[in-house]
Design a protein around this motif. Structure first.
Motif, PDB file in Angstrom:
ATOM      1  N   GLN A   1       0.833  -1.205   0.000  1.00 54.51           N
ATOM      2  CA  GLN A   1       0.000   0.000   0.000  1.00 54.51           C
ATOM      3  C   GLN A   1       0.871   1.260   0.000  1.00 54.51           C
ATOM      4  O   GLN A   1       0.586   2.217  -0.720  1.00 54.51           O
ATOM      5  CB  GLN A   1      -0.927  -0.007   1.204  1.00 54.51           C
TER       6      GLN A   1
ATOM      7  N   HIS B   1       7.888   9.165   0.703  1.00 54.40           N
ATOM      8  CA  HIS B   1       6.558   9.260   1.310  1.00 54.40           C
ATOM      9  C   HIS B   1       6.450  10.528   2.158  1.00 54.40           C
ATOM     10  O   HIS B   1       5.482  11.279   2.056  1.00 54.40           O
ATOM     11  CB  HIS B   1       6.290   8.017   2.159  1.00 54.40           C
TER      12      HIS B   1
ATOM     13  N   GLN C   1       1.930   6.389  -7.129  1.00 49.88           N
ATOM     14  CA  GLN C   1       0.887   7.254  -7.691  1.00 49.88           C
ATOM     15  C   GLN C   1       1.279   8.725  -7.590  1.00 49.88           C
ATOM     16  O   GLN C   1       1.123   9.493  -8.542  1.00 49.88           O
ATOM     17  CB  GLN C   1      -0.441   7.018  -6.990  1.00 49.88           C
ATOM     18  N   ARG C   2       1.800   9.129  -6.436  1.00 48.43           N
ATOM     19  CA  ARG C   2       2.187  10.534  -6.260  1.00 48.43           C
ATOM     20  C   ARG C   2       3.399  10.899  -7.113  1.00 48.43           C
ATOM     21  O   ARG C   2       3.491  12.022  -7.624  1.00 48.43           O
ATOM     22  CB  ARG C   2       2.412  10.832  -4.779  1.00 48.43           C
TER      23      ARG C   2
ATOM     24  N   ASN D   1       2.496   1.587  -3.492  1.00 45.75           N
ATOM     25  CA  ASN D   1       1.525   2.062  -4.486  1.00 45.75           C
ATOM     26  C   ASN D   1       1.195   3.536  -4.297  1.00 45.75           C
ATOM     27  O   ASN D   1       1.062   4.284  -5.270  1.00 45.75           O
ATOM     28  CB  ASN D   1       0.245   1.220  -4.428  1.00 45.75           C
ATOM     29  N   SER D   2       1.063   3.963  -3.058  1.00 44.99           N
ATOM     30  CA  SER D   2       0.760   5.362  -2.767  1.00 44.99           C
ATOM     31  C   SER D   2       1.876   6.278  -3.258  1.00 44.99           C
ATOM     32  O   SER D   2       1.622   7.296  -3.907  1.00 44.99           O
ATOM     33  CB  SER D   2       0.551   5.542  -1.258  1.00 44.99           C
TER      34      SER D   2
END
Length: 94
Positions: free
Chosen positions: A27, A58, A34-35, A30-31
């Motif tokens: 997760q 992150h 995407q960003r 993937n986060s």
């Protein structure tokens, strides 16, 4: 003498201790991916980065999704990390 080793082994078997090289969860990867895509870093495969880099990205990508020059410079710097940056510390005792 063997008591600390037995405690650590017991905790590891119970799943309470993660190895130092544990991979970040899917997760999070993937986060960050995407960003990164939104900011124009589509060619970067986040899953191939080190855990250290993924966590740093992150944290850097938190907040509004702006395309500021400084943010992109910081992201490029994180992508260039090769592991030596871990040797630098604010704590000057080591």
């Amino acid at each position: 003498m063997f008591k600390p080793a037995l405690i650590v082994t017991g905790l590891a078997l119970a799943g309470l201790v993660l190895p130092a090289s544990a991979a970040p969860n899917a997760q999070l990867v993937n986060s960050v991916q995407q960003r990164m895509n939104v900011l124009g870093f589509r060619d970067v495969d986040v899953s191939q980065l080190t855990s250290h880099q993924i966590v740093a990205l992150h944290l850097k990508l938190q907040g509004p999704s702006n395309s500021g020059i400084r943010k992109k410079q910081d992201i490029r710097a994180i992508l260039r990390w090769d592991g030596r940056e871990r040797n630098h510390s604010v704590d000057k005792t080591n």
